[in-house]
Design an enzyme around this catalytic site. Structure first.
Site, PDB file in Angstrom:
ATOM      1  CB  SER A 126       4.496   0.605  22.449  1.00  0.00           C
ATOM      2  OG  SER A 126       4.698  -0.934  22.365  1.00  0.00           O
ATOM      3  CG  HIS A 144       5.327  -2.267  17.888  1.00  0.00           C
ATOM      4  ND1 HIS A 144       3.882  -2.209  17.951  1.00  0.00           N
ATOM      5  CD2 HIS A 144       5.521  -1.967  19.414  1.00  0.00           C
ATOM      6  CE1 HIS A 144       3.549  -2.286  18.983  1.00  0.00           C
ATOM      7  NE2 HIS A 144       4.362  -2.071  19.793  1.00  0.00           N
ATOM      8  CD  GLU A 148       1.935  -2.346  14.023  1.00  0.00           C
ATOM      9  OE1 GLU A 148       1.067  -2.093  13.546  1.00  0.00           O
ATOM     10  OE2 GLU A 148       1.829  -2.250  15.299  1.00  0.00           O
ATOM     11  CG  ASN A 201      -1.925   0.114  19.633  1.00  0.00           C
ATOM     12  OD1 ASN A 201      -2.824  -1.045  19.696  1.00  0.00           O
ATOM     13  ND2 ASN A 201      -0.808   0.051  20.396  1.00  0.00           N
TER      14      ASN A 201
END
Lengths: 283, 283
Positions: free
Chosen positions: A120, A141, A153, A192
């Site tokens: 991450s 991800h 991702e 994010n």
């Protein structure tokens, strides 16, 4: 269709066990690896729990019990990766552990095997030198509770051959994910990169005393039509994660937010939906 | 219930005309003011258009025609504000114009009249000294297309008597708004404090070449359940506004975004939904 059939997942922790289980659930040939027989045994218990969660959350879909019995698990890395099309690494989020894992992996894996990290916080370029195959290495991800939050991702490093980006996007679809393809590496990927500044801004409004949680959430819902506001998202993410992110940022607004969630919530065991209470109470 | 009945709106531009019309539509006694007879005549034309928009967008709700005939409009400030409970100022967004307006207003308004500014970018504390009544002065901020996007942000300055915060929140509800109450002044109020960093982050992902518009929007929709992603919001807000905000920020990511929306969209007349095309095409 991808050419990926045999998948090896390194690490049988929370995410590693989910990635392995989901891949097996969708018909891939899966081997899970962890560093010791104890870790493998703990991972097998996670698979048992996952089989029950899948059956409860996805009634009538697939055969969780079949997935459970189909997964091979071992603490022998060389045996695990023999003949693998793809190795997905989900070991602890420390650069030294990742690098050591890839150094050992590079020694035993077939030259054609694709490597993908579920990291991450680290970028492919942080890890690539240890892989010995930067062209066949990229990030894949997943989000926690992969069977419910099914985005994956896919992100290349500077030296990744773009063919593998396409290949992993196809693989992600085959295991039931919606692939989110980045064309260049970026800390935070797409989600994010959007979520963190948004949640930060909400945290600062609240911790700075400008408006209360309900007002801020209501504003977002009304103005954008979204079903949830930022503090409802914080409760899902968990306030410990929120604290960890905010406390590492030296900005005074972030520090004030971190201090306030610690005092008002974490110290009182209110960690979000998982504990029944966070910014809101849950029945 | 608020004690506000007679409302005066200063400025008959886009927002000023909407605030006046909405207040009259909801039964308040409304006087609109602008600086010249020409400006008043232009404002009256805006009212005519609004009456049609209300009838089309809110079929069977209220009586737009009655609202139209009920509004008084004048270029005589003293006459306009006589006996007013509330003056809402919606004059151009330049500090000198605002201050000059409040200086003239302070000379002619009753001592008990509440003053509220609809400013998007100035803080109450920037304007309060010119009002001569900082305790009865606060912000009441509406969104464009007030009858559809019915939030009203109510924000005090450092010297505002909190009683007027409550009073204006009640007034906002009476004219069909959902009040968003801030407890302390903040640039961007609640909504733009959340929206701007979120949209900025999306703009940087796209302009930096990390991911495409559709991927970024899809990620946000899937992960948060929102009906729209950031570029769909940009198309609603309008790309000229997006450019104006991004271009004033010296950060290289913002500058890159500003340059790219100018070259790829604005210079080609693609300004968002309003022109039929922005990041997406509209039928």
């Amino acid at each position: 269709m991808s050419s990926i059939n045999k998948v090896v997942v390194l690490g049988m922790g929370v995410l590693g066990s989910q990635i392995a289980f989901q891949s097996a659930f969708k018909g891939k040939e899966v081997t899970s690896y962890d560093i010791s027989d104890e870790a493998v045994a703990a991972g097998r218990e996670r698979f048992e729990v996952l089989a029950k969660r899948y059956a409860a959350d996805l009634p009538g879909v697939g055969d969780p019990q079949a997935a459970l019995t189909a997964i091979t698990a071992t603490s022998d890395l060389a045996e695990a990766v023999r003949g693998a099309d793809l190795v997905i690494e989900a070991v602890p989020e420390k650069i030294e552990i990742k690098q050591e894992t890839y150094r050992k992996l590079a020694e035993v894996a077939d030259p054609g095997t694709i490597f993908a990290t579920n990291s991450s916080t680290l970028l492919p370029s942080d890890i690539a030198p240890a892989t010995g195959r930067a062209d066949k290495f990229l990030a894949l991800h997943f989000a926690n509770e992969i069977w419910l939050r099914n985005t994956a991702e896919v992100m290349p490093g500077p030296d990744t051959d773009p063919a593998y980006l396409t290949e992993l996007a196809e693989f992600a679809e085959e295991i039931g994910m919606v692939p989110i393809v980045l064309t260049k590496e970026k800390a935070g990927y797409v989600l994010n990169s959007l979520l963190v500044p948004f949640l930060d801004a909400a945290g600062e409004l609240w911790a700075g005393g400008y408006a209360d949680v309900e007002t801020i959430d209501k504003t977002w819902r009304l103005a954008t039509g979204a079903p949830v506001g930022p503090f409802q998202i914080y409760d899902v993410v968990g306030l410990t994660t929120a604290y960890n992110i905010a406390s590492t940022n030296p900005d005074p607004g972030h520090q004030a937010f971190a201090a306030k969630i610690k005092a008002d919530f974490i110290d009182q065991g209110k960690l979000g939906i998982a504990t029944g209470e966070g910014f809101y109470k849950y029945g």
